[in-house]
Write a protein that holds these residues in place. Sequence first.
Motif, short mmCIF file in Angstrom:
data_model
loop_
_atom_site.label_atom_id
_atom_site.label_comp_id
_atom_site.label_asym_id
_atom_site.label_seq_id
_atom_site.Cartn_x
_atom_site.Cartn_y
_atom_site.Cartn_z
N PHE A 1 -7.05 2.18 -7.43
CA PHE A 1 -7.08 3.60 -7.78
C PHE A 1 -7.24 4.48 -6.53
CE2 PHE A 1 -7.95 2.32 -12.19
CZ PHE A 1 -7.12 3.22 -12.86
N LEU A 2 -8.05 4.01 -5.57
CA LEU A 2 -8.22 4.78 -4.33
C LEU A 2 -6.92 4.85 -3.56
CD1 LEU A 2 -10.17 6.33 -2.51
CD2 LEU A 2 -10.78 4.15 -1.42
N GLY A 3 -6.15 3.75 -3.55
CA GLY A 3 -4.85 3.76 -2.89
C GLY A 3 -3.90 4.74 -3.55
N ALA A 4 -3.88 4.75 -4.90
CA ALA A 4 -3.03 5.70 -5.62
C ALA A 4 -3.48 7.13 -5.38
CB ALA A 4 -3.06 5.38 -7.11
N PHE A 5 -4.79 7.34 -5.31
CA PHE A 5 -5.31 8.69 -5.06
C PHE A 5 -4.95 9.17 -3.67
CE2 PHE A 5 -8.76 11.38 -3.33
CZ PHE A 5 -8.62 12.47 -4.18
N SER A 6 -4.99 8.27 -2.68
CA SER A 6 -4.63 8.67 -1.32
C SER A 6 -3.17 9.09 -1.26
CB SER A 6 -4.91 7.53 -0.33
OG SER A 6 -3.96 6.49 -0.48
N LEU B 1 0.83 -1.20 0.00
CA LEU B 1 0.00 0.00 0.00
C LEU B 1 0.87 1.25 0.00
CD1 LEU B 1 -2.77 1.29 0.11
CD2 LEU B 1 -2.78 0.97 2.60
N ASN B 2 1.95 1.24 0.76
CA ASN B 2 2.86 2.40 0.78
C ASN B 2 3.47 2.63 -0.60
OD1 ASN B 2 4.14 4.55 2.05
ND2 ASN B 2 5.90 3.33 2.67
N LEU B 3 3.86 1.55 -1.28
CA LEU B 3 4.40 1.65 -2.63
C LEU B 3 3.36 2.19 -3.60
CD1 LEU B 3 6.50 1.15 -4.85
CD2 LEU B 3 5.74 -1.25 -4.91
N LEU B 4 2.13 1.70 -3.50
CA LEU B 4 1.05 2.15 -4.38
C LEU B 4 0.80 3.65 -4.20
CD1 LEU B 4 -1.21 1.45 -6.37
CD2 LEU B 4 -2.64 0.84 -4.41
N ARG B 5 0.85 4.10 -2.96
CA ARG B 5 0.62 5.53 -2.68
C ARG B 5 1.76 6.37 -3.25
NH1 ARG B 5 0.76 6.58 2.75
NH2 ARG B 5 -0.75 8.27 2.67
N ALA C 1 1.44 9.29 -6.30
CA ALA C 1 1.94 10.66 -6.15
C ALA C 1 3.00 10.97 -7.20
CB ALA C 1 2.50 10.86 -4.75
N SER C 2 3.88 10.00 -7.48
CA SER C 2 4.95 10.22 -8.47
C SER C 2 4.37 10.48 -9.86
CB SER C 2 5.88 9.01 -8.51
OG SER C 2 6.52 8.82 -7.27
N LEU C 3 3.35 9.71 -10.24
CA LEU C 3 2.74 9.88 -11.56
C LEU C 3 2.10 11.26 -11.70
CD1 LEU C 3 1.10 6.36 -12.06
CD2 LEU C 3 3.08 7.30 -13.26
N VAL C 4 1.42 11.71 -10.65
CA VAL C 4 0.78 13.02 -10.70
C VAL C 4 1.83 14.12 -10.80
CG1 VAL C 4 -0.60 14.67 -9.39
CG2 VAL C 4 -1.31 12.29 -9.52
N LEU D 1 11.26 0.96 -2.34
CA LEU D 1 10.14 0.20 -1.80
C LEU D 1 9.78 -1.01 -2.65
CD1 LEU D 1 7.78 3.09 -0.63
CD2 LEU D 1 8.86 1.38 0.83
N ILE D 2 10.07 -0.96 -3.95
CA ILE D 2 9.68 -2.06 -4.84
C ILE D 2 10.28 -3.40 -4.38
CG2 ILE D 2 10.02 -3.02 -7.15
CD1 ILE D 2 9.50 -0.21 -8.25
N PRO D 3 11.61 -3.50 -4.16
CA PRO D 3 12.14 -4.79 -3.70
C PRO D 3 11.65 -5.15 -2.30
CG PRO D 3 13.86 -3.11 -3.69
CD PRO D 3 12.69 -2.53 -4.41
N LEU D 4 11.42 -4.15 -1.44
CA LEU D 4 10.91 -4.45 -0.10
C LEU D 4 9.51 -5.04 -0.17
CD1 LEU D 4 12.07 -1.26 1.87
CD2 LEU D 4 13.06 -3.56 1.98
N ALA D 5 8.67 -4.45 -1.03
CA ALA D 5 7.29 -4.94 -1.17
C ALA D 5 7.27 -6.32 -1.81
CB ALA D 5 6.47 -3.95 -1.99
#
Length: 299
Positions: free
Chosen positions: A224-229, A33-37, A41-44, A202-206
């Motif tokens: 999408f909600l995770g990415a939005f958060s 979830l941390n990686l998804l968030r 943010a990075s994409l935006v 975070l990618i290898p950690l996840a």
Amino acid sequence: MTGEISALGCAFTWALSSVFTKSLAARFHPLTLNLLRCLGASLVLWALIPFYPGIQSLYQAPAASVLFLVVSAVLGICLGDTVYIQGLKMINVTLAFPLAQSSMPVLTLIAAVLFLGERMTWSLAVGTALVIGGIYLIAVPRGPDPASPFFPNHKKRGMGIGWILMASVLWALSISLLKLGLQGVNLVMANGIRLPLACLVLIPLALGQRQADLSSKPAVREIFLGAFSGALSFGLGGLLFLVAIQYAGAGKAAVLTSCAPLFGLPLSALYLKERVTPRVQWGTGVVVTGIFFLLMAPL
């Protein structure tokens, strides 16, 4: 007043994001979830950067500032959050959250005074004490049952508290380095540097974590909600946080942004149907009083 208003806006943004994150916590592994968030943010941010401030600002950033931003991201987002998650495995969140929210601003304030040359004034000291005291009243229930999860066995509880305090130290160091990293770097670009780097770590950690047993895979809407958060917390909230550090100083910004539980009260009552107790109301009043003293504190 720009820095102070930005810090309070950041606290509100983080509180709103936490409502979304809480609704997703059972659907994802914490690191996933941390990686998804971070990815959201990075994409935006990188969709915005070509238009403002422009790709060229990346090459114009001083090498020393970029180094501070990189180290700050590793310490705060990667190590700090991961250590915090480890602590949450050993103690209940009702103990971990107020402990982190109370210790991190104090450690940041000490680091800012000792290493960044920020001034300690009486109004800053009083405001910090009131905010931390209010957060404790809001977040910690009165007289919990010793048999409840709030009090796990002493050895496990001691280790959990140690992990949380270690996370607070990492966050405080990260915030202090952030102020140094902002010198000569556009605020949007600063987050554009930090967040993708955090994703890479975070990618290898996840991927290395065993995923939690879920009844079903997360739905596309939940992804999408995770990415939005993340876009809300790390993107908008992160930008406001950098503005707060630049204009209000690392110490004051850390204390003001720790008021997120204050803004989380009405959001939790409205969306999560949580009850607001008299103790929480008293704590809210103490925090508001502390904010008044902090706004009076000169830079």
